[in-house]
Design an enzyme around this catalytic site. Sequence first.
Site, PDB file in Angstrom:
ATOM      1  N   LYS A  27    -100.068  74.890  47.239  1.00  0.00           N
ATOM      2  CA  LYS A  27    -101.053  74.963  46.149  1.00  0.00           C
ATOM      3  C   LYS A  27    -100.779  76.173  45.249  1.00  0.00           C
ATOM      4  O   LYS A  27    -100.833  76.079  44.014  1.00  0.00           O
ATOM      5  CB  LYS A  27    -102.471  75.058  46.734  1.00  0.00           C
ATOM      6  CG  LYS A  27    -102.955  73.753  47.375  1.00  0.00           C
ATOM      7  CD  LYS A  27    -104.184  73.942  48.253  1.00  0.00           C
ATOM      8  CE  LYS A  27    -104.595  72.607  48.895  1.00  0.00           C
ATOM      9  NZ  LYS A  27    -105.731  72.745  49.831  1.00  0.00           N
TER      10      LYS A  27
ATOM     11  N   GLN B 279    -109.753  77.138  52.339  1.00  0.00           N
ATOM     12  CA  GLN B 279    -109.031  76.107  53.079  1.00  0.00           C
ATOM     13  C   GLN B 279    -109.750  75.788  54.393  1.00  0.00           C
ATOM     14  O   GLN B 279    -110.127  76.689  55.142  1.00  0.00           O
ATOM     15  CB  GLN B 279    -107.593  76.589  53.357  1.00  0.00           C
ATOM     16  CG  GLN B 279    -106.688  75.564  53.995  1.00  0.00           C
ATOM     17  CD  GLN B 279    -106.307  74.413  53.074  1.00  0.00           C
ATOM     18  OE1 GLN B 279    -106.416  74.502  51.851  1.00  0.00           O
ATOM     19  NE2 GLN B 279    -105.864  73.321  53.649  1.00  0.00           N
TER      20      GLN B 279
ATOM     21  N   ASP C 242    -112.991  72.531  44.976  1.00  0.00           N
ATOM     22  CA  ASP C 242    -112.908  71.491  46.006  1.00  0.00           C
ATOM     23  C   ASP C 242    -114.019  70.453  45.840  1.00  0.00           C
ATOM     24  O   ASP C 242    -113.950  69.370  46.423  1.00  0.00           O
ATOM     25  CB  ASP C 242    -113.109  72.129  47.399  1.00  0.00           C
ATOM     26  CG  ASP C 242    -111.803  72.318  48.162  1.00  0.00           C
ATOM     27  OD1 ASP C 242    -110.854  71.551  47.901  1.00  0.00           O
ATOM     28  OD2 ASP C 242    -111.754  73.214  49.014  1.00  0.00           O
TER      29      ASP C 242
HETATM   30  N1  LIG Z   1    -110.719  73.280  51.377  1.00  0.00           N
HETATM   31  C1  LIG Z   1    -109.789  72.361  51.585  1.00  0.00           C
HETATM   32  N2  LIG Z   1    -109.347  71.611  50.554  1.00  0.00           N
HETATM   33  C2  LIG Z   1    -108.377  70.654  50.751  1.00  0.00           C
HETATM   34  O1  LIG Z   1    -107.982  69.954  49.804  1.00  0.00           O
HETATM   35  C3  LIG Z   1    -107.835  70.490  52.079  1.00  0.00           C
HETATM   36  C4  LIG Z   1    -108.338  71.300  53.107  1.00  0.00           C
HETATM   37  N3  LIG Z   1    -109.302  72.223  52.827  1.00  0.00           N
HETATM   38  N4  LIG Z   1    -107.868  71.152  54.364  1.00  0.00           N
HETATM   39  C5  LIG Z   1    -106.844  70.198  54.716  1.00  0.00           C
HETATM   40  C6  LIG Z   1    -106.722  69.045  53.746  1.00  0.00           C
HETATM   41  C7  LIG Z   1    -105.351  68.397  53.739  1.00  0.00           C
HETATM   42  N5  LIG Z   1    -104.834  68.568  52.399  1.00  0.00           N
HETATM   43  C8  LIG Z   1    -103.560  68.211  51.949  1.00  0.00           C
HETATM   44  C9  LIG Z   1    -102.930  68.860  50.901  1.00  0.00           C
HETATM   45  C10 LIG Z   1    -101.629  68.564  50.531  1.00  0.00           C
HETATM   46  C11 LIG Z   1    -100.913  67.582  51.176  1.00  0.00           C
HETATM   47  C12 LIG Z   1     -99.501  67.321  50.755  1.00  0.00           C
HETATM   48  O2  LIG Z   1     -98.961  68.014  49.912  1.00  0.00           O
HETATM   49  N6  LIG Z   1     -98.825  66.324  51.320  1.00  0.00           N
HETATM   50  C13 LIG Z   1     -97.464  66.002  50.945  1.00  0.00           C
HETATM   51  C14 LIG Z   1     -96.459  66.636  51.887  1.00  0.00           C
HETATM   52  C15 LIG Z   1     -96.590  66.199  53.308  1.00  0.00           C
HETATM   53  C16 LIG Z   1     -97.216  67.311  54.131  1.00  0.00           C
HETATM   54  O3  LIG Z   1     -96.536  68.309  54.431  1.00  0.00           O
HETATM   55  O4  LIG Z   1     -98.407  67.171  54.442  1.00  0.00           O
HETATM   56  C17 LIG Z   1     -97.299  64.508  50.920  1.00  0.00           C
HETATM   57  O5  LIG Z   1     -98.205  63.805  51.358  1.00  0.00           O
HETATM   58  O6  LIG Z   1     -96.268  64.050  50.427  1.00  0.00           O
HETATM   59  C18 LIG Z   1    -101.518  66.890  52.206  1.00  0.00           C
HETATM   60  C19 LIG Z   1    -102.834  67.189  52.589  1.00  0.00           C
HETATM   61  C20 LIG Z   1    -105.736  69.294  51.669  1.00  0.00           C
HETATM   62  N7  LIG Z   1    -106.834  69.575  52.371  1.00  0.00           N
END
Ligand SMILES: Nc1nc(=O)c2c([nH]1)NC[C@@H]1CN(c3ccc(C(=O)N[C@@H](CCC(=O)O)C(=O)O)cc3)C=[N+]21
Length: 284
Positions: free
Chosen positions: A50, A94, A117
Amino acid sequence: MTARPLPGAPVADALLARVAGRVSALPQAPRLALVRVGEDPASVSYVRSKDKKAHQVGLQSEVFALPESTSQTELLALLDRLNADVAVSGILVQLPLPPHISEEAVLLAVDPAKDVDGFHPYNVAQMWAGRAALNPCTPAGILELLDFYAVPVAGQRAVVVGRSEIVGRPMAAMLLARDATVTIAHSRTADLAAVTREADLVVVAVGRPHFLTPDMVKPGATVIDVGINRIEVEGKGKIVGDVHPDVAQVAGGLTPVPGGVGLLTVAQLMANTVTAAELVQDRG
Ligand SMILES: Nc1nc(=O)c2c([nH]1)NC[C@@H]1CN(c3ccc(C(=O)N[C@@H](CCC(=O)O)C(=O)O)cc3)C=[N+]21
Ligand SMILES: NC(=O)C1=CN([C@@H]2O[C@H](COP(=O)(O)OP(=O)(O)OC[C@H]3O[C@@H](n4cnc5c(N)ncnc54)[C@H](OP(=O)(O)O)[C@@H]3O)[C@@H](O)[C@H]2O)C=CC1
């Protein structure tokens, strides 16, 4: 039949290009504060991506990496400081937080106007009323993806599998705001396959590898795979979604994992940060 792939990258690129344009129209670059507590490897990696993406689109961002031992009082004091700092447009804490810190107390402590968020109860209520400015990133990103690929939403039957506060519930609220007919399914749903087979659009956010199987999908339906499951295959780490690969034989469209919804989650966070900055500016 094989489903049309619905990759996240072109959608994220288009969204981020619009974000970069909006950033350059502002008198100064919005600042995003990324707060994490502890060293959960997934959280470390998400916060890093991020932060990197923010810089790529011309936002300022700063990571506040607090030790696992941080007390709730100390975290709330940091949030007070970030709330009061006019240079900070967006604040993200997070999740998950360590067990000694109440997520409810922390989400309540973020200024709703900086809550990129969309997790503050005020923003949650606005979202269910269909008029939120800051919507949760994963479901908002999924709507961007559906629009990009011209997948119809209004009037369609949508089934959301999963009812978490960060994905399932907000996804249902936002599909409802877009005039879908929405069903929310969960672990106590009876005959889930019969429910999901009714859907033109299925969003799966369960957190179990290959959970949604072909028998659960109506031929031609659009399937959105939110799951991120880290599994071992032949001694190697691998990321797989909540959707079984054979669903591609039945579905009309399917998002990949990785390379699908996750990319949109990060891109939408940048969009929300600019939205928060614009709202402050519009208010003068
Ligand atoms: N306050 C808060 N806000 C969130 O938005 C939040 C959180 N907490 N806690 C956990 C979850 C999970 N999440 C993801 C973010 C990026 C990928 C991402 O970049 N994924 C890529 C790479 C794969 C990987 O490494 O996961 C993909 O799907 O291609 C996935 C999942 C945001 N979250
Ligand atoms: N790509 C991205 O950007 C993001 C990906 N994720 C991923 O999405 C997945 C879901 O995340 P999250 O919503 O936070 O997960 P949670 O664990 O908070 O919620 C899972 C939901 O799935 C439901 N569920 C569990 N088992 C079943 C079952 N057998 N049948 C039907 N429903 C079931 C649960 O039901 P009940 O409520 O009854 O227990 C619950 O509502 C995870 O893999 C996560 O890593 C998450 C956020 C962002």
